[in-house]
Write a protein that holds these residues in place. Structure first.
Motif, PDB file in Angstrom:
ATOM      1  N   UNK A   8      -8.647   6.630 -34.046  1.00  0.00           N
ATOM      2  CA  UNK A   8      -8.988   8.043 -34.231  1.00  0.00           C
ATOM      3  C   UNK A   8      -8.290   8.898 -33.160  1.00  0.00           C
ATOM      4  N   UNK A   9      -8.340   8.448 -31.924  1.00  0.00           N
ATOM      5  CA  UNK A   9      -7.693   9.196 -30.841  1.00  0.00           C
ATOM      6  C   UNK A   9      -6.190   9.282 -31.057  1.00  0.00           C
ATOM      7  N   UNK A  10      -5.587   8.191 -31.533  1.00  0.00           N
ATOM      8  CA  UNK A  10      -4.153   8.192 -31.798  1.00  0.00           C
ATOM      9  C   UNK A  10      -3.811   9.181 -32.903  1.00  0.00           C
ATOM     10  N   UNK A  11      -4.620   9.204 -33.946  1.00  0.00           N
ATOM     11  CA  UNK A  11      -4.403  10.155 -35.035  1.00  0.00           C
ATOM     12  C   UNK A  11      -4.549  11.597 -34.554  1.00  0.00           C
ATOM     13  N   UNK A  12      -5.512  11.823 -33.680  1.00  0.00           N
ATOM     14  CA  UNK A  12      -5.738  13.171 -33.156  1.00  0.00           C
ATOM     15  C   UNK A  12      -4.525  13.673 -32.379  1.00  0.00           C
ATOM     16  N   UNK A  13      -3.853  12.750 -31.682  1.00  0.00           N
ATOM     17  CA  UNK A  13      -2.654  13.131 -30.931  1.00  0.00           C
ATOM     18  C   UNK A  13      -1.479  13.411 -31.853  1.00  0.00           C
ATOM     19  N   UNK A  14      -1.405  12.683 -32.972  1.00  0.00           N
ATOM     20  CA  UNK A  14      -0.251  12.807 -33.859  1.00  0.00           C
ATOM     21  C   UNK A  14      -0.370  13.983 -34.819  1.00  0.00           C
ATOM     22  N   UNK A  15      -1.550  14.121 -35.449  1.00  0.00           N
ATOM     23  CA  UNK A  15      -1.716  15.158 -36.453  1.00  0.00           C
ATOM     24  C   UNK A  15      -2.029  16.498 -35.799  1.00  0.00           C
ATOM     25  N   UNK A  16      -1.747  17.570 -36.549  1.00  0.00           N
ATOM     26  CA  UNK A  16      -2.033  18.907 -36.045  1.00  0.00           C
ATOM     27  C   UNK A  16      -3.537  19.179 -36.108  1.00  0.00           C
ATOM     28  N   UNK A  17      -3.923  20.310 -35.551  1.00  0.00           N
ATOM     29  CA  UNK A  17      -5.338  20.688 -35.529  1.00  0.00           C
ATOM     30  C   UNK A  17      -5.880  20.935 -36.932  1.00  0.00           C
ATOM     31  N   UNK A  18      -4.976  21.164 -37.894  1.00  0.00           N
ATOM     32  CA  UNK A  18      -5.414  21.405 -39.261  1.00  0.00           C
ATOM     33  C   UNK A  18      -5.993  20.158 -39.907  1.00  0.00           C
ATOM     34  N   UNK A  19      -5.660  18.979 -39.376  1.00  0.00           N
ATOM     35  CA  UNK A  19      -6.235  17.730 -39.872  1.00  0.00           C
ATOM     36  C   UNK A  19      -7.642  17.615 -39.315  1.00  0.00           C
ATOM     37  N   UNK A  20      -8.653  17.830 -40.138  1.00  0.00           N
ATOM     38  CA  UNK A  20     -10.031  17.890 -39.676  1.00  0.00           C
ATOM     39  C   UNK A  20     -10.586  16.489 -39.417  1.00  0.00           C
ATOM     40  N   UNK A  21     -11.623  16.399 -38.581  1.00  0.00           N
ATOM     41  CA  UNK A  21     -12.298  15.110 -38.382  1.00  0.00           C
ATOM     42  C   UNK A  21     -12.818  14.526 -39.687  1.00  0.00           C
ATOM     43  N   UNK A  22     -13.138  15.401 -40.656  1.00  0.00           N
ATOM     44  CA  UNK A  22     -13.621  14.940 -41.953  1.00  0.00           C
ATOM     45  C   UNK A  22     -12.621  14.025 -42.638  1.00  0.00           C
ATOM     46  N   UNK A  23     -11.355  14.190 -42.324  1.00  0.00           N
ATOM     47  CA  UNK A  23     -10.311  13.339 -42.896  1.00  0.00           C
ATOM     48  C   UNK A  23      -9.905  12.242 -41.916  1.00  0.00           C
ATOM     49  N   UNK A  24      -9.794  12.591 -40.649  1.00  0.00           N
ATOM     50  CA  UNK A  24      -9.328  11.616 -39.664  1.00  0.00           C
ATOM     51  C   UNK A  24     -10.285  10.431 -39.518  1.00  0.00           C
ATOM     52  N   UNK A  25     -11.588  10.695 -39.532  1.00  0.00           N
ATOM     53  CA  UNK A  25     -12.542   9.605 -39.330  1.00  0.00           C
ATOM     54  C   UNK A  25     -12.458   8.568 -40.450  1.00  0.00           C
ATOM     55  N   UNK A  26     -12.557   8.968 -41.738  1.00  0.00           N
ATOM     56  CA  UNK A  26     -12.428   7.956 -42.799  1.00  0.00           C
ATOM     57  C   UNK A  26     -11.084   7.239 -42.781  1.00  0.00           C
ATOM     58  N   UNK A  27     -10.016   7.979 -42.438  1.00  0.00           N
ATOM     59  CA  UNK A  27      -8.703   7.362 -42.377  1.00  0.00           C
ATOM     60  C   UNK A  27      -8.640   6.346 -41.241  1.00  0.00           C
ATOM     61  N   UNK A  28      -9.229   6.690 -40.109  1.00  0.00           N
ATOM     62  CA  UNK A  28      -9.277   5.760 -38.976  1.00  0.00           C
ATOM     63  C   UNK A  28     -10.079   4.516 -39.315  1.00  0.00           C
ATOM     64  N   UNK A  29     -11.191   4.710 -40.026  1.00  0.00           N
ATOM     65  CA  UNK A  29     -12.019   3.581 -40.441  1.00  0.00           C
ATOM     66  C   UNK A  29     -11.229   2.686 -41.391  1.00  0.00           C
ATOM     67  N   UNK A  30     -10.484   3.299 -42.307  1.00  0.00           N
ATOM     68  CA  UNK A  30      -9.696   2.529 -43.264  1.00  0.00           C
ATOM     69  C   UNK A  30      -8.656   1.676 -42.552  1.00  0.00           C
ATOM     70  N   UNK A  31      -7.955   2.253 -41.597  1.00  0.00           N
ATOM     71  CA  UNK A  31      -6.960   1.495 -40.848  1.00  0.00           C
ATOM     72  C   UNK A  31      -7.625   0.372 -40.048  1.00  0.00           C
ATOM     73  N   UNK A  32      -8.775   0.665 -39.488  1.00  0.00           N
ATOM     74  CA  UNK A  32      -9.480  -0.351 -38.697  1.00  0.00           C
ATOM     75  C   UNK A  32      -9.919  -1.519 -39.571  1.00  0.00           C
ATOM     76  N   UNK A  33     -10.472  -1.201 -40.744  1.00  0.00           N
ATOM     77  CA  UNK A  33     -10.915  -2.256 -41.649  1.00  0.00           C
ATOM     78  C   UNK A  33      -9.735  -3.080 -42.161  1.00  0.00           C
ATOM     79  N   UNK A  34      -8.552  -2.440 -42.239  1.00  0.00           N
ATOM     80  CA  UNK A  34      -7.355  -3.147 -42.691  1.00  0.00           C
ATOM     81  C   UNK A  34      -6.688  -3.921 -41.561  1.00  0.00           C
ATOM     82  N   UNK A  35      -7.261  -3.795 -40.361  1.00  0.00           N
ATOM     83  CA  UNK A  35      -6.719  -4.440 -39.166  1.00  0.00           C
ATOM     84  C   UNK A  35      -5.278  -4.000 -38.889  1.00  0.00           C
TER      85      UNK A  35
END
Length: 310
Positions: free
Chosen positions: A1-28
């Motif tokens: 999640x922190x890595x995504x926050x650094x890469x994406x702009x402020x327009x990318x809301x936590x509502x999207x970043x959190x599920x995306x981070x979870x998806x990447x984590x579950x995919x290892x």
């Protein structure tokens, strides 16, 4: 999640970043911003329509479901083949009369063939007879998931309604989340089973006793836990992980997401140990479908097909 926050702009809301981070984590898989962008450009070169990068840069197109489908493609071992498979499955779903939508794109991931699409359409029609106003595009993935094998569509839809009414009688709140829950409860048996309601009630009672607030968005996960006949050991592990996740700032905006993430993780661990192998498709389905329901501020649900991304 922190890595995504650094890469994406402020327009990318936590509502999207959190599920995306979870998806990447579950995919290892570790999220790599430059690699992510390069993969997007690679996908862009393989298709003719709208640029995927343009899609990502257009604020009006941002939805959790759309990012979820994109992540599915990017993390797939054979992206080209999967893209072609989804295109064919979209065509199958179109041909039987489903309306194009983001939910249809999710359904395409789980569709087997044209015959499967026909079964799903029949079940969806029966579901609509039982719940005319509640049944819509968001139920298409459920109809697909529940018809991987031939089913008695009329009986299954009637059973869904029975579960819905029984759960209302037990003070569950009416609406789409409860309908999703009642649909999932028929996943392995189209006949009504009173003991399933008992499992649901026992799970809720146990969680509430541990001061876990159960919101509507968690209803589909209660169904999964009931189907899995989750015991106290499983529930305690979910409670423990939920408490750990709640210490992370990223979950402070949506506590229910922490509970759902904990449940997903524990179920996946059981699946990997082959204790719940038959539930793997359902878990993946919930990860894909419910991202739009997880967060109240993810309110954009788009009418697009997977290939409108490009």
């Amino acid at each position: 999640y922190d890595t995504m926050s650094l890469f994406f702009s402020a327009e990318m809301t936590p509502a999207i970043k959190i599920p995306l981070a979870v998806h990447y984590s579950f995919s290892r898989e570790t999220f790599n911003g430059p690699q992510f962008e390069a993969q997007m450009k690679n996908l862009q070169r393989k298709v003719v329509k709208q640029s995927l990068l343009e899609f990502f840069s257009n604020v009006s197109n941002k939805s959790v479901l759309s990012y979820k489908v994109s992540a599915h493609l990017l993390l797939h071992e054979q992206t080209d083949q999967e893209l072609n498979r989804l295109a064919q499955n979209e065509a199958y779903l179109d041909s039987v009369g489903f309306e194009a939508s983001s939910y249809q794109s999710i359904a395409a991931i789980f569709l087997l063939d044209e015959a499967h699409a026909k079964r799903a359409k029949i079940l969806h029609k029966e579901m609509k007879k039982q719940h005319h106003f509640l049944t819509g595009k968001d139920d298409i993935p459920y109809a697909v998931l529940l018809t991987r094998e031939p089913v008695n569509a009329q009986l299954q839809a009637q059973t869904m309604r029975c579960y819905y009414d029984e759960l209302v009688a037990q003070n569950f709140k009416r609406g789409d989340a409860l309908q999703a829950m009642s649909q999932l409860l028929t996943l392995y048996n189209a006949d009504f089973e009173p003991i399933v309601i008992d499992y649901v009630s026992a799970i809720c009672t146990y969680l509430k006793r541990e001061n876990i607030k159960i919101r509507r968005k968690f209803y589909p996960f209660i169904a999964m836990l009931a189907l899995a006949q989750a015991n106290e050991e499983v529930l305690n592990e979910i409670i423990r992980m939920n408490k750990e996740l709640m210490t992370l700032p990223m979950f402070s905006i949506e506590p229910t997401l922490a509970l759902m993430t904990a449940t997903q993780f524990v179920l996946q661990q059981l699946i990997e140990r082959e204790a719940l192998q038959q539930f793997s498709d359902s878990l993946l389905f919930l990860q894909a479908l419910n991202m739009n329901d997880f967060l109240q501020d993810a309110k954009v649900t788009l009418a697009f097909t997977i290939f409108d991304f490009f």
